[in-house]
Write an enzyme that holds these catalytic residues in place. Structure first.
Site, PDB file in Angstrom:
ATOM      1  N   GLU A  27      50.486 -27.772 -54.525  1.00 49.09           N
ATOM      2  CA  GLU A  27      51.754 -28.361 -54.963  1.00 49.09           C
ATOM      3  C   GLU A  27      52.233 -27.871 -56.326  1.00 49.09           C
ATOM      4  O   GLU A  27      53.429 -27.770 -56.562  1.00 49.09           O
ATOM      5  CB  GLU A  27      51.618 -29.895 -55.004  1.00 49.09           C
ATOM      6  CG  GLU A  27      51.594 -30.553 -53.650  1.00 49.09           C
ATOM      7  CD  GLU A  27      52.979 -30.624 -53.023  1.00 49.09           C
ATOM      8  OE1 GLU A  27      53.967 -30.293 -53.699  1.00 49.09           O
ATOM      9  OE2 GLU A  27      53.073 -30.989 -51.838  1.00 49.09           O
ATOM     10  N   SER A  34      23.843 -86.826 -38.510  1.00 50.94           N
ATOM     11  CA  SER A  34      22.522 -87.209 -39.036  1.00 50.94           C
ATOM     12  C   SER A  34      22.048 -86.349 -40.199  1.00 50.94           C
ATOM     13  O   SER A  34      20.910 -86.488 -40.639  1.00 50.94           O
ATOM     14  CB  SER A  34      21.483 -87.135 -37.906  1.00 50.94           C
ATOM     15  OG  SER A  34      21.777 -88.057 -36.886  1.00 50.94           O
TER      16      SER A  34
END
Length: 677
Positions: A80, A340
């Protein structure tokens, strides 16, 4: 021609067409866009593994790049902007070349934009096909170079470059297309990512794989032509297939991650104590367990290190996207009845106060505590047994007797001391809290069991690394805690579960709405909840059958073998019943009244004088008495020698009916009811 003019203007600008001072002033007066780029929040595990990421406000995936493969960066610059580290933001040679090529060919042949100019365009979303847009990019690029370093500019590109759809930035792209972070990329992957920002929509590999492959090839060819890559590496790269589908972004511990992100909206990276491997394994376990359950059943799992308080895994539901299971609800924080599971704390408090010992004899027989007459889950009575047996069998009458002795408020206080937030309907605790008559969360229970595992010393469970332990007042003495843990460790593992010796307790709430299993060893504590998020009943759901196997499986996935439980504290009293001090040999409830020895039956449903809607069957329930039972309607025997305490009368008809039940000893009870249409 406007585009061509822009190329020529830039070329003239840097070949002496304008005075240097005028250019400097023009650049210095540039109003730059905000240079802080918003990135999505990331929640990570203790080793840095990404658990879940969030999009930015406009729904785009844009994440902090983190470490990026140097090979990709080198390829990007070579393709680029090869003079990136030498030019001041605009490359006059590249601009002049692009302008001349455009004039000669009457269309754009090669772009003259530098990486800095591309960053300028991305920051402002300025157009590339307009003269004013190109001039603005040039000006911003020159100003950026004066105010930022080259690495800063490159960092902005790595955050903002478009990669198709709602993907922005290198890390979002690699996670979506390759399912990994950008720290290590193959040459083929790097070449594809270099080519995508030039035309992110037409080269998307998930939609246009052939176009993406051609663009990747062009990048690789340029690398060979420029001498930055050997031809054999290019040939090898071309053999890699182009990914044709996007990967889903990680979404582990989604409920916890979303809560943390909501609590810290400005944080870009939230570190947690979670173990990524364990979290993924338990989410798989939860999903697998749900394959054989009802379509609306949900499940939650929580695992922590009780030595440090670190939460290692948090599964709020089997599938957070499943609407049928209300998977969006975090069931680790939902208030439910604990069944329980609070019984061990009643025993530990009673042991601590010297009211009982594991080998103390206690009565399991029909008992009335004022107007409260609890029943055991199976409606059976064992007579005189030890407290150890009563807890291991999870009997109701003995634990209510102990709760009456210590006071239900003392049990709630212990839960709060452990760090829990029990929700008490009505505000006043009654004896039923020992059997689940209080609202708690899975987090509450795991935290309470962590205190039990630590011999009564609470610790604040947390997900923040290095958080203070916030140790509070002891719930009960270490001797009482050890004795209770020893009882729970004596329970056999559920059928088919790994034979790990952990201390654990199961629970089932009234109406089979919640199935629980809580357990711990010498280092870790875990809890499992199963039920429906809407609180509806799950027929046949028992903690021992459903939740306990998952608890043991979770421990097996946590580590190969359990850590041993601690040795008994020096002052622990370990004696058989006969050698205990006299007050500890037999426990008698303070205010309880035992039923007569005959234990006559009583029709629990329908109660005498009730009006009941007539249907195809009429439910019948008997309390007390000795099975088998014979049921009569208006004197006619209809159900003979039935050992169950709950049954149904078929086709009862309508109107007044006299129901009678006779037990094995000839004792009877009668109820007159009205069956209305």
């Amino acid at each position: 021609m406007k585009r061509h003019a822009a190329f020529l203007l830039a070329a003239l600008l840097f070949t002496g067409g304008l005075a240097r001072d005028a250019v400097d002033q023009w650049i210095d007066r540039t109003d730059l866009p905000p240079l802080t780029v918003a990135t999505g929040t990331e929640v990570v595990a203790r080793d840095g593994t990404l658990l879940r990421a969030f999009t930015v406000a406009d729904g785009r995936w844009r994440l902090d790049p983190g470490p990026v493969d140097p090979g990709f960066v080198a390829m990007l610059i070579a393709y680029e902007d090869r003079r990136f580290y030498d030019h001041p933001g605009v490359d006059p040679l590249a601009m002049l070349r692009a302008g001349l090529q455009a004039l000669w060919n009457c269309h754009v042949v090669s772009g003259g934009s530098t990486l800095t100019m591309q960053v300028a365009r991305l920051l402002e979303d300025s157009g590339t096909g307009r003269l004013d847009g190109k001039l603005r990019q040039i000006r911003v690029a020159l100003a950026l170079e004066r105010r930022l370093t080259k690495e800063d500019i490159l960092g902005l590109y790595l955050r903002l470059a478009p990669y198709g759809g709602n993907l922005e930035g290198i890390r979002a792209a690699t996670l979506s297309y390759f399912g990994k972070d950008p720290r290590r990329l193959t040459p083929a992957e790097a070449a594809l990512l270099v080519s995508l920002p030039q035309s992110p929509e037409t080269r998307r590999p998930d939609r246009f794989p052939e176009t993406a492959a051609k663009a990747r090839t062009r990048v690789l060819d340029r690398m060979v032509r420029d001498g930055t890559m050997e031809d054999d590496r290019r040939s090898a790269a071309l053999t890699e297939p182009v990914q044709k589908a996007r990967h889903a972004f990680p979404a582990y511990a989604p409920h916890l991650a979303e809560r943390l992100a909501r609590e810290r909206p400005d944080a870009h990276r939230i570190e947690t104590t979670l173990d990524a491997r364990l979290q993924a394994s338990l989410e798989t376990l939860a999903a697998r367990a749900m394959r054989f359950s009802g379509a609306r059943t949900s499940l939650a799992i929580l695992v922590a290190d009780h030595r440090t308080g670190d939460i290692l895994a948090s599964v709020g539901s089997p599938d957070w996207t499943n609407a049928n299971r209300a998977g969006f609800i975090d069931m680790t924080r939902a208030i439910r009845s604990p069944g329980s599971t609070l019984k061990p704390f009643v025993y530990a408090l009673a042991f601590d106060e010297g009211l009982a010992h594991p080998e103390t004899l206690i009565e399991d027989r029909p008992t009335a505590f004022g107007t409260y007459a609890p029943q055991n889950f199976d409606r059976q009575f064992r007579g005189t047994i030890t407290a150890r047996e009563a807890l291991q069998l999870s009997l109701n009458i003995p634990v209510v007797s102990l709760t009456e002795a210590i006071g239900p408020a003392r049990l709630l206080a212990a839960l709060r001391q452990s760090g829990g937030h029990p929700d008490l309907p009505g505000g006043q605790p009654g004896l039923a809290v020992a059997l689940g008559g209080v609202g708690v969360t899975l987090e509450d229970l795991v935290q309470a069991y962590a205190a039990l595992a630590r011999l009564g010393q609470p610790i604040r469970l947390h997900t923040t690394p290095g958080a203070p332990e916030a140790v509070g007042q002891r719930l009960f003495g270490p001797e009482a805690a050890w004795l209770t843990a020893d009882i729970l460790a004596g329970l056999p593992p559920p059928a088919g579960a790994p034979a790990h010796r952990i201390a654990y307790k199961t629970g089932t709430s009234y109406g089979h709405r919640d199935a629980w299993a809580l357990g711990f060893d010498g280092a870790h504590v875990a809890g499992v909840w199963m039920g429906r998020a809407d609180g509806a009943s799950v027929p046949g759901a028992f903690g021992g059958d459903l939740a306990a196997p998952i608890l043991f499986d979770a421990f097996a996935r946590l580590k190969p073998a359990p850590d041993p439980l601690p040795a008994p504290p020096p002052a622990t009293l370990i004696l058989p019943t006969a050698r205990l001090p006299q007050p500890l040999q037999q426990f008698r409830p303070r205010g309880a009244a035992f039923s007569s020895a005959t234990d006559a039956p009583e029709i629990a449903f329908p109660p005498n004088g009730a009006e009941v809607e007539a249907g195809p069957t009429l439910a019948l329930k008997v309390r007390g008495g000795t099975p088998p039972f014979t049921w009569l309607a208006n004197g006619a025997p209809l159900i003979l020698a039935d050992r169950a305490r709950e049954t149904a009368l078929r086709n009862p008809g309508q109107g007044y009916i006299t129901l009678s039940v006779i037990d094995a000893k000839g004792q009877s009870a009668t109820a007159k009811v009205t069956l209305r249409p």
